[in-house]
Motif scaffolding. Structure first.
Motif, short mmCIF file in Angstrom:
data_model
loop_
_atom_site.label_atom_id
_atom_site.label_comp_id
_atom_site.label_asym_id
_atom_site.label_seq_id
_atom_site.Cartn_x
_atom_site.Cartn_y
_atom_site.Cartn_z
N HIS A 1 -31.95 132.43 5.25
CA HIS A 1 -31.46 133.29 4.16
C HIS A 1 -30.07 132.84 3.71
CE1 HIS A 1 -30.87 136.80 1.68
NE2 HIS A 1 -29.73 137.01 2.28
N ASP A 2 -29.20 132.53 4.66
CA ASP A 2 -27.85 132.05 4.31
C ASP A 2 -27.92 130.71 3.58
OD1 ASP A 2 -26.67 134.27 5.46
OD2 ASP A 2 -26.35 133.27 7.40
N ASN A 3 -28.80 129.82 4.06
CA ASN A 3 -29.01 128.54 3.37
C ASN A 3 -29.48 128.77 1.94
OD1 ASN A 3 -28.26 126.56 5.23
ND2 ASN A 3 -30.26 126.60 6.23
N ILE B 1 -32.93 120.30 3.47
CA ILE B 1 -33.37 121.51 4.17
C ILE B 1 -34.89 121.72 4.05
CG2 ILE B 1 -33.18 124.03 4.20
CD1 ILE B 1 -30.22 123.62 3.36
N TYR B 2 -35.45 121.49 2.87
CA TYR B 2 -36.85 121.84 2.64
C TYR B 2 -37.76 120.65 2.33
CZ TYR B 2 -35.18 126.63 2.42
OH TYR B 2 -34.61 127.84 2.72
N GLY B 3 -37.21 119.46 2.27
CA GLY B 3 -37.99 118.30 1.85
C GLY B 3 -39.24 118.04 2.67
N LYS B 4 -39.13 118.08 3.99
CA LYS B 4 -40.29 117.80 4.84
C LYS B 4 -41.38 118.85 4.68
CE LYS B 4 -37.79 115.17 8.32
NZ LYS B 4 -37.31 115.13 9.71
N ARG B 5 -40.98 120.11 4.60
CA ARG B 5 -41.97 121.18 4.44
C ARG B 5 -42.68 121.06 3.09
NH1 ARG B 5 -38.74 126.56 5.87
NH2 ARG B 5 -40.71 127.58 5.37
N LEU B 6 -41.93 120.77 2.04
CA LEU B 6 -42.54 120.62 0.72
C LEU B 6 -43.47 119.42 0.68
CD1 LEU B 6 -39.48 121.46 -1.57
CD2 LEU B 6 -41.54 122.84 -1.24
N ASP C 1 -36.17 134.28 -2.15
CA ASP C 1 -36.68 133.42 -1.08
C ASP C 1 -36.89 132.04 -1.68
OD1 ASP C 1 -38.18 132.02 0.80
OD2 ASP C 1 -39.42 133.76 1.32
N LEU C 2 -35.94 131.16 -1.47
CA LEU C 2 -35.95 129.86 -2.14
C LEU C 2 -37.15 129.01 -1.73
CD1 LEU C 2 -34.56 128.00 -4.16
CD2 LEU C 2 -33.19 127.09 -2.27
#
Length: 188
Positions: free
Chosen positions: A4-6, A28-33, A69-70
């Motif tokens: 959430h802070d990110n 932060i989210y590259g691998k998940r995407l 929620d980014l």
């Protein structure tokens, strides 16, 4: 720093048009995407293109959007982008897997467009509320099938259930979702 802070920090970067927002989002989210895109596209090259397009769409849409929620917002952009890539790749012949998923869910959820609207956000909140009423197994099956695009075979294998049980559970869960949404005033 929690997610959430990110998210808040990243959204502030986007809102201030700081170009480091995209790089930070990638870290932060590259691998998940990328995993999400590969699950739909089945091709690493197309998945990388999809994720890069997702970053561009995020840059162009935040602002005016300010998602709470980014990752969910990015994942939605990624899925829509993956669908567009599949459409381009197979213009005359849609991917049977996506047609099947779409057909299953169109009984429950209206699909007026791929643009984020207030109604979409309401439906998202209601779906999350509905998922909170399910057992862990039913919720896991539903999310694996309709969020990550997993096949019935894959879900059955991962959860150690028969294909028949997975199909029946998903069918009943969709019926339950439809009923839940209708009671909340949302009809397909």
């Amino acid at each position: 720093m929690d997610e959430h802070d990110n998210d808040q920090r990243l959204i502030e970067l986007y809102l201030s048009r700081d170009k480091s927002a995209v790089g930070e989002t990638m870290n932060i989210y590259g691998k998940r995407l990328l995993r999400l895109a590969v699950s739909f596209l089945g091709d690493m090259c197309d998945a990388e293109e999809c994720v890069n397009d997702t970053y561009l769409k995020a840059w162009n849409s935040i602002p005016p959007q300010q998602p709470s929620d980014l990752f969910s917002y990015l994942a939605r952009l990624c899925r829509c982008t993956a669908y567009n890539i599949i459409d381009k790749r197979q213009a005359a012949k849609r991917c049977a897997h996506l047609v099947e998923l779409t057909h299953e869910m169109e009984e429950c959820i209206p699909d007026n467009s791929q643009d984020v609207t207030t109604e979409d956000e309401l439906i998202s909140v209601l779906i999350n509320e509905f998922l909170g009423t399910l057992t862990d197994d039913k919720c896991d099956m539903f999310v694996k099938r309709y969020w990550y695009g997993a096949s019935v075979d894959m879900i059955a294998k991962e959860m150690d259930f028969s294909k028949s049980k997975v199909k029946t559970t998903l069918h009943r869960t969709r019926a339950g979702l439809k009923n839940f949404l209708e009671k909340k005033g949302v009809s397909p």
